[in-house]
Each structure stands twice: as C-alpha cells, then as structure tokens.
Scaffold this motif. Structure first.
Motif, PDB file in Angstrom:
ATOM      1  N   ARG A   1      -0.639  -3.859   0.151  1.00 17.82           N
ATOM      2  CA  ARG A   1      -1.853  -4.669   0.169  1.00 17.82           C
ATOM      3  C   ARG A   1      -1.703  -5.846   1.154  1.00 17.82           C
ATOM      4  O   ARG A   1      -2.628  -6.162   1.906  1.00 17.82           O
TER       5      ARG A   1
ATOM      6  N   LYS B   1      -2.340 -13.095 -14.039  1.00 18.03           N
ATOM      7  CA  LYS B   1      -1.305 -12.250 -13.445  1.00 18.03           C
ATOM      8  C   LYS B   1      -1.902 -10.941 -12.945  1.00 18.03           C
ATOM      9  O   LYS B   1      -1.582 -10.459 -11.847  1.00 18.03           O
ATOM     10  N   ALA B   2      -2.802 -10.357 -13.739  1.00 13.47           N
ATOM     11  CA  ALA B   2      -3.466  -9.118 -13.322  1.00 13.47           C
ATOM     12  C   ALA B   2      -4.432  -9.372 -12.164  1.00 13.47           C
ATOM     13  O   ALA B   2      -4.550  -8.559 -11.235  1.00 13.47           O
TER      14      ALA B   2
ATOM     15  N   TYR C   1       6.098  -2.459  -3.957  1.00 11.85           N
ATOM     16  CA  TYR C   1       5.676  -1.698  -2.778  1.00 11.85           C
ATOM     17  C   TYR C   1       4.156  -1.634  -2.676  1.00 11.85           C
ATOM     18  O   TYR C   1       3.593  -1.586  -1.582  1.00 11.85           O
ATOM     19  N   VAL C   2       3.466  -1.649  -3.822  1.00 13.37           N
ATOM     20  CA  VAL C   2       2.000  -1.681  -3.808  1.00 13.37           C
ATOM     21  C   VAL C   2       1.516  -3.046  -3.324  1.00 13.37           C
ATOM     22  O   VAL C   2       0.590  -3.149  -2.507  1.00 13.37           O
ATOM     23  N   GLN C   3       2.164  -4.097  -3.793  1.00 13.17           N
ATOM     24  CA  GLN C   3       1.802  -5.441  -3.348  1.00 13.17           C
ATOM     25  C   GLN C   3       2.065  -5.611  -1.852  1.00 13.17           C
ATOM     26  O   GLN C   3       1.268  -6.235  -1.141  1.00 13.17           O
TER      27      GLN C   3
ATOM     28  N   GLY D   1      -2.636  -9.565  -8.954  1.00 15.34           N
ATOM     29  CA  GLY D   1      -1.950  -8.330  -8.588  1.00 15.34           C
ATOM     30  C   GLY D   1      -0.462  -8.332  -8.832  1.00 15.34           C
ATOM     31  O   GLY D   1       0.259  -7.463  -8.320  1.00 15.34           O
TER      32      GLY D   1
ATOM     33  N   ASN E   1       1.072  -7.548 -11.491  1.00 17.13           N
ATOM     34  CA  ASN E   1       1.496  -6.443 -12.370  1.00 17.13           C
ATOM     35  C   ASN E   1       1.812  -5.176 -11.581  1.00 17.13           C
ATOM     36  O   ASN E   1       2.457  -4.272 -12.098  1.00 17.13           O
ATOM     37  N   ASP E   2       1.355  -5.103 -10.339  1.00 11.44           N
ATOM     38  CA  ASP E   2       1.609  -3.922  -9.510  1.00 11.44           C
ATOM     39  C   ASP E   2       3.054  -3.916  -9.018  1.00 11.44           C
ATOM     40  O   ASP E   2       3.683  -4.978  -8.880  1.00 11.44           O
ATOM     41  N   PRO E   3       3.604  -2.727  -8.750  1.00 12.43           N
ATOM     42  CA  PRO E   3       4.951  -2.657  -8.166  1.00 12.43           C
ATOM     43  C   PRO E   3       4.995  -3.386  -6.823  1.00 12.43           C
ATOM     44  O   PRO E   3       3.970  -3.560  -6.151  1.00 12.43           O
TER      45      PRO E   3
END
Length: 306
Positions: free
Chosen positions: A67, A52-53, A62-64, A56, A58-60
């Motif tokens: 990216r 999962k980490a 909007y961060v995903q 990506g 685990n990121d919010p």
C-alpha cells in the motif's frame, strides 16, 4: 555524457527500492505506538482497535508495504498522523527552508574553506599555515549546537544585532547558516590544503616554475584544476548531508526545515512523515553524487565519461 547519466539514473532505481524497504521496516519496527502517542495511553480498548484497523496496522507488513509503495509511486506520501495534513505538501513547504539554509551555509563554507586551504598550501610551514591548521582543527572539534548557542548569545542576546530564532527574513538566516557553514568550511579547508600540496609536487608544476611563471599564476592556472577534484567530492557530500536536514542546528534556531520536521515525526511516531523523509534524504544524496560526478568534466575537460 548523456549515456553515462542515463546509466546512473537507471542504477539509482534499485537503490531507492532497497532504501524504501529498509526505511519501511525500520519505521514500523521502531518501539512506540503512534496511536497511543496521538490519543493518549488511557484510551479505551475499543477505540484503540478501531483506530488500529482504520490505519491499516492489522494488515501484514507486506500488505502495508504494498500500500505504501503504491502511494509513493503515485507521488502521494500519505497523511500525517500528527498534523492530519498531506505529507507531500508539508515537505514541499519545509524543503524551501532547508534548501535556502543549505545554499547559505555552503556559501560561507566555500568562501572561507577554499581561501584558507589554498593560502595555507601556498604558504606551507609558515605562521599563517600553522594558524590555519589550528583554526580548522578547533572548529571541527566544536559541537555545532554549542557554537550556535555562542553565536546566539553574542550577536542576538548581548549585541541585539540578529534574531535568536525563527524564520521569515534574511537576518534569521545568518546565524544558522554561519553555524553550519563554519564546520563545513574547516573540512573543505583541510581537503583543499592537502590536495593543493599534493598537486604542487607534480612534474608540470616544476616545469612551470622553471619557465619563470609566478607562484600565484601556477596555483590559480595549473594547480587548482587538478586539485579541486577531491574538494568537489567532499563539497558534494557535505551539501548532501546539509540538504538532508541539519537536525541539530534547525532545532537550536527553531528553523522550520526538514531536520526539525524529522525530529517532530520521530517523537510522534508519525510513520508517513518518517518514511517520506528517509526516502527523500536518500534520493537527494544520490542525485547530489550524480551531479558531483558530472561536474568533474566541467572542472577538468580531460575527464570524459563514456
């Protein structure tokens, strides 16, 4: 014309941006865990959290999305979760299959649809007109998957003339293209008939008849130029739909195009592939609509874009 095209292209940019956001949210909020689907529901918690980490998750959101946006702006749609291959390469390979199927289907559709529609309008209220109306209504009502299976049963299983599924030769293309093309042909035939009948009521048609011109000359020389505008619009829409992946038909005939790729991606919750395909289908449809608008001036020179 160039100025009009430039304005339309610029107008596509915010639409694509909105579509990218909607597709991203739709894909990530769809029920189903891609990690559990890929590695099994019985995987241990430590491995699950590691994957999962790594992906990506685990990121919010909007961060995903940021990216993801950076990837598509660089022309990279990421790596498929399922096949571990580059999504761009897979789309490029499958797009050629879908493009070939689309052009073959539109060939049948235009050949049959225009002929039936024009002849039905020219022979209005005759036996042939009624036969055309009944035939097109019946074809539109038939599900594509059933029609494809019937064609397969007759021409592949019983007669043995054509292969049942797969790709690689021209023979593999015939049955799926006919399955798709006949449904579109029925729609084009209905639109062509209605449009031609409407134009036949115009004053310039009565003037041409009063001058003694033959009906065939009137239709092919004067009527079609004006009657084809709505037909071109419908043809462009149908082309865009087919180019977006004929999901059902590709599944029936095991055709390795974008439609079957989309089904596989949804079942596997393959986020990069799903996002790329949704965005690609939207861009394709916008481009087809632009080309349709440009073609109006080619059919009827009186139409000008400023």
């Amino acid at each position: 014309m160039a100025r009009y095209v430039l304005k339309r292209v610029i107008g596509i940019i915010p639409i694509v941006a909105v579509v990218s956001i909607i597709s991203f949210l739709f894909v990530h909020l769809t029920p189903g865990d891609p990690i559990r689907i890929m590695y099994g529901a019985d995987m241990d918690l430590a491995t699950y959290e590691t994957m999962k980490a790594k992906l990506g998750f685990n990121d919010p959101l909007y961060v995903q999305y940021g990216r993801y946006l950076g990837q598509i702006l660089s022309g990279d749609f990421g790596i498929s979760y399922k096949t571990k291959t580059n999504v761009s390469d897979e789309i490029g390979r499958r797009f050629l299959y879908t493009l070939g199927l689309t052009f073959a289907s539109m060939f049948w559709a235009l050949l049959i649809g225009l002929v039936v529609g024009i002849y039905s309008a020219a022979k209005r209220k005759s036996f042939w007109d009624r036969l055309g109306i009944i035939s097109t209504t019946t074809i539109i009502s038939i599900p594509e998957f059933w029609f494809g299976l019937m064609l397969m049963q007759v021409f592949a299983v019983q007669l043995g003339w054509l292969p049942t599924s797969g790709s690689g030769t021209f023979a593999h293309l015939i049955l799926p293209s006919i399955t798709l093309g006949f449904g579109v042909a029925a729609i084009i035939a209905r639109f062509t008939r209605s449009s031609v009948l409407e134009v036949l009521q115009e004053d310039f048609v009565r003037t041409a008849r009063a001058k003694g011109q033959r009906e065939s000359v009137i239709i092919w020389t004067h009527v079609l130029r004006n009657a084809l505008i709505p037909v071109i619009t419908m043809t462009g829409l149908q082309f865009g739909f087919l180019l977006g992946g004929a999901v059902v038909v590709e599944q029936v005939f095991a055709w390795p195009g974008l439609g079957s790729y989309l089904i596989d991606s949804v079942l596997a919750r393959d986020y990069p592939a799903m996002q790329a395909l949704i965005l690609l289908f939207s861009v394709q449809f916008l481009i087809v609509n632009l080309l349709v608008d440009i073609s109006y001036s080619l059919v009827n020179p009186q139409i000008r874009y400023e």
